[in-house]
Design an enzyme around this catalytic site. Structure first.
Site, PDB file in Angstrom:
ATOM      1  N   GLY A 111       0.864  -1.190   0.000  1.00  0.00           N
ATOM      2  CA  GLY A 111       0.000   0.000   0.000  1.00  0.00           C
ATOM      3  C   GLY A 111       0.891   1.227   0.000  1.00  0.00           C
ATOM      4  O   GLY A 111       2.102   1.150  -0.293  1.00  0.00           O
ATOM      5  N   ALA A 153       2.192   2.857   2.421  1.00  0.00           N
ATOM      6  CA  ALA A 153       3.331   2.758   3.351  1.00  0.00           C
ATOM      7  C   ALA A 153       4.457   1.952   2.718  1.00  0.00           C
ATOM      8  O   ALA A 153       5.631   2.372   2.737  1.00  0.00           O
ATOM      9  CB  ALA A 153       2.879   2.115   4.662  1.00  0.00           C
ATOM     10  N   THR A 159      -4.962   0.872   0.475  1.00  0.00           N
ATOM     11  CA  THR A 159      -4.770   2.232  -0.047  1.00  0.00           C
ATOM     12  C   THR A 159      -5.515   2.420  -1.363  1.00  0.00           C
ATOM     13  O   THR A 159      -6.125   3.456  -1.617  1.00  0.00           O
ATOM     14  CB  THR A 159      -3.276   2.506  -0.295  1.00  0.00           C
ATOM     15  OG1 THR A 159      -2.550   2.239   0.888  1.00  0.00           O
ATOM     16  CG2 THR A 159      -3.047   3.939  -0.743  1.00  0.00           C
ATOM     17  N   GLN A 214     -10.814   6.653  -0.673  1.00  0.00           N
ATOM     18  CA  GLN A 214     -11.541   7.605  -1.521  1.00  0.00           C
ATOM     19  C   GLN A 214     -11.262   9.036  -1.095  1.00  0.00           C
ATOM     20  O   GLN A 214     -10.742   9.844  -1.834  1.00  0.00           O
ATOM     21  CB  GLN A 214     -13.052   7.328  -1.418  1.00  0.00           C
ATOM     22  CG  GLN A 214     -13.449   5.986  -1.943  1.00  0.00           C
ATOM     23  CD  GLN A 214     -14.937   5.720  -1.712  1.00  0.00           C
ATOM     24  OE1 GLN A 214     -15.639   6.522  -1.107  1.00  0.00           O
ATOM     25  NE2 GLN A 214     -15.405   4.600  -2.218  1.00  0.00           N
ATOM     26  N   GLU A 234     -13.703  16.842   5.856  1.00  0.00           N
ATOM     27  CA  GLU A 234     -14.290  15.583   6.319  1.00  0.00           C
ATOM     28  C   GLU A 234     -14.586  15.705   7.800  1.00  0.00           C
ATOM     29  O   GLU A 234     -14.198  16.687   8.450  1.00  0.00           O
ATOM     30  CB  GLU A 234     -13.342  14.407   6.040  1.00  0.00           C
ATOM     31  CG  GLU A 234     -13.334  14.013   4.572  1.00  0.00           C
ATOM     32  CD  GLU A 234     -12.438  12.828   4.267  1.00  0.00           C
ATOM     33  OE1 GLU A 234     -11.639  12.441   5.137  1.00  0.00           O
ATOM     34  OE2 GLU A 234     -12.538  12.313   3.152  1.00  0.00           O
ATOM     35  N   ASP A 237      -2.130  -9.865   8.822  1.00  0.00           N
ATOM     36  CA  ASP A 237      -0.918 -10.703   8.795  1.00  0.00           C
ATOM     37  C   ASP A 237       0.230 -10.064   9.585  1.00  0.00           C
ATOM     38  O   ASP A 237       0.928 -10.737  10.332  1.00  0.00           O
ATOM     39  CB  ASP A 237      -0.456 -10.927   7.344  1.00  0.00           C
ATOM     40  CG  ASP A 237      -1.541 -11.545   6.483  1.00  0.00           C
ATOM     41  OD1 ASP A 237      -2.301 -12.370   7.001  1.00  0.00           O
ATOM     42  OD2 ASP A 237      -1.640 -11.176   5.303  1.00  0.00           O
ATOM     43  N   HIS A 245     -16.488   2.559   9.837  1.00  0.00           N
ATOM     44  CA  HIS A 245     -16.870   3.694   8.993  1.00  0.00           C
ATOM     45  C   HIS A 245     -18.387   3.779   8.997  1.00  0.00           C
ATOM     46  O   HIS A 245     -19.063   2.762   8.822  1.00  0.00           O
ATOM     47  CB  HIS A 245     -16.336   3.500   7.570  1.00  0.00           C
ATOM     48  CG  HIS A 245     -16.342   4.772   6.772  1.00  0.00           C
ATOM     49  ND1 HIS A 245     -17.500   5.342   6.317  1.00  0.00           N
ATOM     50  CD2 HIS A 245     -15.340   5.589   6.379  1.00  0.00           C
ATOM     51  CE1 HIS A 245     -17.205   6.463   5.662  1.00  0.00           C
ATOM     52  NE2 HIS A 245     -15.897   6.632   5.701  1.00  0.00           N
ATOM     53  N   ARG A 271     -16.270   9.911  13.742  1.00  0.00           N
ATOM     54  CA  ARG A 271     -16.830   8.699  13.134  1.00  0.00           C
ATOM     55  C   ARG A 271     -17.527   7.762  14.099  1.00  0.00           C
ATOM     56  O   ARG A 271     -18.559   7.180  13.777  1.00  0.00           O
ATOM     57  CB  ARG A 271     -15.692   7.901  12.485  1.00  0.00           C
ATOM     58  CG  ARG A 271     -15.390   8.407  11.144  1.00  0.00           C
ATOM     59  CD  ARG A 271     -14.456   7.511  10.423  1.00  0.00           C
ATOM     60  NE  ARG A 271     -14.181   8.237   9.197  1.00  0.00           N
ATOM     61  CZ  ARG A 271     -13.214   7.953   8.372  1.00  0.00           C
ATOM     62  NH1 ARG A 271     -12.409   6.951   8.624  1.00  0.00           N
ATOM     63  NH2 ARG A 271     -13.054   8.652   7.287  1.00  0.00           N
ATOM     64  N   HIS A 290     -13.487  -0.632   9.365  1.00  0.00           N
ATOM     65  CA  HIS A 290     -12.753   0.196   8.405  1.00  0.00           C
ATOM     66  C   HIS A 290     -11.274   0.300   8.717  1.00  0.00           C
ATOM     67  O   HIS A 290     -10.439   0.223   7.810  1.00  0.00           O
ATOM     68  CB  HIS A 290     -13.398   1.589   8.408  1.00  0.00           C
ATOM     69  CG  HIS A 290     -12.862   2.533   7.392  1.00  0.00           C
ATOM     70  ND1 HIS A 290     -12.885   2.275   6.045  1.00  0.00           N
ATOM     71  CD2 HIS A 290     -12.287   3.765   7.530  1.00  0.00           C
ATOM     72  CE1 HIS A 290     -12.361   3.309   5.388  1.00  0.00           C
ATOM     73  NE2 HIS A 290     -11.969   4.205   6.266  1.00  0.00           N
ATOM     74  N   ARG A 337      -9.247   7.368  14.800  1.00  0.00           N
ATOM     75  CA  ARG A 337      -8.479   8.085  13.777  1.00  0.00           C
ATOM     76  C   ARG A 337      -9.308   9.194  13.128  1.00  0.00           C
ATOM     77  O   ARG A 337     -10.468   8.994  12.760  1.00  0.00           O
ATOM     78  CB  ARG A 337      -8.028   7.104  12.691  1.00  0.00           C
ATOM     79  CG  ARG A 337      -7.246   7.738  11.577  1.00  0.00           C
ATOM     80  CD  ARG A 337      -6.790   6.688  10.598  1.00  0.00           C
ATOM     81  NE  ARG A 337      -7.900   6.027   9.964  1.00  0.00           N
ATOM     82  CZ  ARG A 337      -8.480   6.422   8.838  1.00  0.00           C
ATOM     83  NH1 ARG A 337      -8.026   7.484   8.190  1.00  0.00           N
ATOM     84  NH2 ARG A 337      -9.491   5.753   8.332  1.00  0.00           N
ATOM     85  N   SER A 356      -4.575   8.728   7.755  1.00  0.00           N
ATOM     86  CA  SER A 356      -3.771   7.501   7.627  1.00  0.00           C
ATOM     87  C   SER A 356      -2.771   7.581   6.474  1.00  0.00           C
ATOM     88  O   SER A 356      -1.630   7.134   6.605  1.00  0.00           O
ATOM     89  CB  SER A 356      -4.667   6.281   7.446  1.00  0.00           C
ATOM     90  OG  SER A 356      -5.651   6.545   6.489  1.00  0.00           O
ATOM     91  N   LEU A 357      -3.189   8.156   5.343  1.00  0.00           N
ATOM     92  CA  LEU A 357      -2.241   8.225   4.221  1.00  0.00           C
ATOM     93  C   LEU A 357      -1.094   9.161   4.575  1.00  0.00           C
ATOM     94  O   LEU A 357       0.069   8.913   4.252  1.00  0.00           O
ATOM     95  CB  LEU A 357      -2.952   8.671   2.936  1.00  0.00           C
ATOM     96  CG  LEU A 357      -4.126   7.792   2.452  1.00  0.00           C
ATOM     97  CD1 LEU A 357      -4.673   8.306   1.127  1.00  0.00           C
ATOM     98  CD2 LEU A 357      -3.723   6.341   2.289  1.00  0.00           C
TER      99      LEU A 357
HETATM  100  C1  SIN Z   1     -13.450   8.130   3.472  1.00  0.00           C
HETATM  101  O1  SIN Z   1     -13.275   8.524   2.323  1.00  0.00           O
HETATM  102  O2  SIN Z   1     -14.470   8.361   4.113  1.00  0.00           O
HETATM  103  C2  SIN Z   1     -12.382   7.325   4.110  1.00  0.00           C
HETATM  104  C3  SIN Z   1     -11.226   8.170   4.419  1.00  0.00           C
HETATM  105  C4  SIN Z   1     -10.511   7.645   5.603  1.00  0.00           C
HETATM  106  O3  SIN Z   1     -10.888   6.615   6.161  1.00  0.00           O
HETATM  107  O4  SIN Z   1      -9.566   8.298   6.035  1.00  0.00           O
END
Ligand code: SIN
Length: 538
Positions: free
Chosen positions: A27, A29, A56, A60, A126, A221, A242, A288, A349, A384, A389-390
């Site tokens: 992904g 990372a 990854t 979205q 978000e 894993d 989520h 969330r 999620h 989170r 995360s990205l």
């Molecule tokens: C989302 O697009 O809602 C997910 C984004 C995320 O989990 O950071």
């Protein structure tokens, strides 16, 4: 008891492949760390599927970074700490918010094309973010664009070798350090990959649950093999659900991005009533865990298996432009989000806990690093913040490489320590592994899901205890090993959830509904052969 290795093996009789840096997982990372490490060292990247299949790839919403003039790292820090419900490690969050913007520039340099508006990077909002700071690509296909660009770079990089369709069975440790991994090839043969540094980038554990936004490969894993190897694992009770995954007969639990709510979509119960004002002042953009539990309460109150997400007030043009993937996927099932309310329900999620690391991404085992969802850097705390995360993966990927470059050479390996095993036998399988996996997933939803209580958690522990004999048999197939990893992770999540007698972030106990900072503002640590312990906040 969960054994230290999944299979019996004799290291001295296996073929050996040597590399400087072994990266497990592909992904963001894995790809980013491999590319950075490849500038200075030989890298072997192993993925159990292909470079284009990872969590990854399905991201979205986007990647959070402070870009806008009216935003600042201090705001991003504060939003992350609030969402993390008192369990974030502030030094890790500082690293994230201060180094994230440079990481984004690096992604752009490596070929990622983020969406722009009027010649500047387009930013969206978000849940629980106080400012617009989410970069996205091709509307709602951010993860795919990042993986596409980085995979091109990794494939062309002379310092990086990629093995796809290879499965890492276990980490190998000697002198208290990780010296590489035992790897199974597609034909079933095994090889010892000896590495100066091993970086786990193997993602999360969505497949623990029957309903998940994660792909099939998310089978825990990395966290399971690190636990077997003796690494400290932190805060496993915190699993994020989520709020909005598609819930429609015949359709997969496809993620409906939080960015849809960021653009103004509202939630309605099956009677058509908007309900979030009864739960939180931030309404649909509340954290969330709050939105997910509010949805479940509404589902129960109306005796329904879903609620609706309504963005029909927006123009067709905007919806198709911002959310082409979601729009197209819904259309495949006859749902037109420009005119129809979309049926949604929460789904597993993200795993907030994982392999405990320091600020250089190093675990409690020397030369073993963890990056991305498999890690517990301290950034996410108990919950989170969307799209962090990205950013975490690129910030800590870079830090890991800095540390790896300072490592002295490995001591000579004591091959005689690795002959034999515990003498497992081939056992006539009573139940197919697919059936076991489904049973585990259903149990986790029911007993260790969004809402938990002591009685159910105890029941889950008993079922898991009973299933531990699975480790006594000879495992040969990848699906069997994935199941063993899921079982290990289920054990860790359930143990953590039973231990934590309060509600905080994503962990909600019906029998202890309050957050209790006096007793529980602590991490939970688990290590093989030791009872769970608590770690004070640093
Ligand atoms: C989302 O697009 O809602 C997910 C984004 C995320 O989990 O950071």
């Amino acid at each position: 008891m969960i054994p230290s290795y999944l299979v019996d093996f004799d290291l001295s009789s296996l073929p050996v492949v040597e590399t400087d840096v072994l990266v497990i997982g592909s992904g963001i990372a894995g790809l980013f760390t491999a590319i950075k490490a490849g500038e200075e060292r030989r890298v072997l990247m192993i993925t159990k599927k292909s470079l284009l299949e990872s969590n990854t790839r399905y991201a979205q919403g986007g990647i959070a970074a402070v870009i806008a003039e009216d935003d600042s790292p201090a705001y991003h820090l504060q939003d992350t700490l609030i969402a993390g419900a008192g369990l974030c490690r502030s030094a890790a969050v500082e690293a994230l918010v201060n180094e994230g913007p440079d990481g984004v520039k690096e992604l752009i340099r490596l070929g990622t094309a983020f969406d722009e508006e009027n010649g500047v990077l387009a930013l969206t909002q978000e849940g629980a973010h106080s400012h617009r700071r989410i970069l996205h690509a091709n509307g709602d296909a951010t993860g795919y664009e990042i993986v596409r660009a980085l995979a091109v770079e990794a494939n062309e990089h002379p310092g990086i070798e990629v093995w796809d369709e290879h499965f890492v069975i276990d980490l190998i440790t000697d002198h208290g350090e990780c010296i590489g991994a035992l790897v199974q090839k597609a034909d079933g043969s095994q090889v010892f990959v000896k590495a100066q540094a091993t970086v786990l980038c193997s993602g999360g554990a969505g497949q623990l649950y029957r309903y998940t936004t994660n792909p099939e490969v998310a089978t825990a894993d990395g966290v399971a093999m690190a636990y077997r190897a003796g690494a400290v694992i932190r805060d496993m009770e915190f699993i994020q659900f989520h709020p909005t995954s598609l819930c429609y007969p015949g359709a997969p639990r496809f993620l409906i991005s939080e960015a849809v709510r960021g653009e103004g979509a509202v939630l309605r119960n099956v009677k058509g009533e908007r309900f979030m004002e009864r739960y939180h002042e931030q309404l649909e953009l509340a954290p969330r865990d709050i939105v997910a539990r509010a949805i479940v309460s509404e589902m129960e109150a109306t005796n329904s298996t879903f609620v609706y997400l309504d963005i029909t007030h927006e123009s067709t043009e905007l919806i198709k432009h911002r959310f082409p993937t979601i729009h197209e996927t819904c259309m495949r099932y006859g749902l037109d989000m420009t005119t129809d309310w979309i049926p949604v329900a929460p789904a597993a999620h993200y795993m907030m806990g994982g392999v405990k690391t320091d600020l250089s991404g190093e675990s409690s085992i020397g030369r073993l690093f963890a990056c991305g969802e498999v890690s517990s850097t301290g950034v996410h705390g108990a919950n989170r913040l969307a799209s962090n995360s990205l950013s975490e993966a690129i910030v800590f990927g870079r830090r890991i490489v800095e540390r790896v470059l300072t490592l002295p050479p490995l001591a000579p390996i004591r091959y005689e320590h690795f002959a034999g095993g515990i003498g497992r036998k081939v056992v006539a399988e009573q139940r197919p592994v697919s059936e076991r996996r489904l049973r585990l997933q259903k149990m986790m939803v029911r007993y260790v899901g969004l809402r938990r209580n002591g009685v159910n958690l105890q029941g889950a522990m008993e079922q898991l205890q009973h299933e531990l004999h699975y480790f006594d048999q000879m495992l040969t197939q990848r699906e069997e090993m994935e199941y063993a990893n899921l079982l290990t992770c289920a054990w860790l999540v359930t143990t953590g959830a039973l231990h934590r007698q309060e509600s905080r972030g994503a962990h909600y106990r019906e029998d202890f509904p309050q957050r209790d900072d006096v007793v529980w503002q602590k991490h939970s640590l688990q290590q093989r052969e030791q009872a769970i312990v608590e770690e004070l906040m640093s």
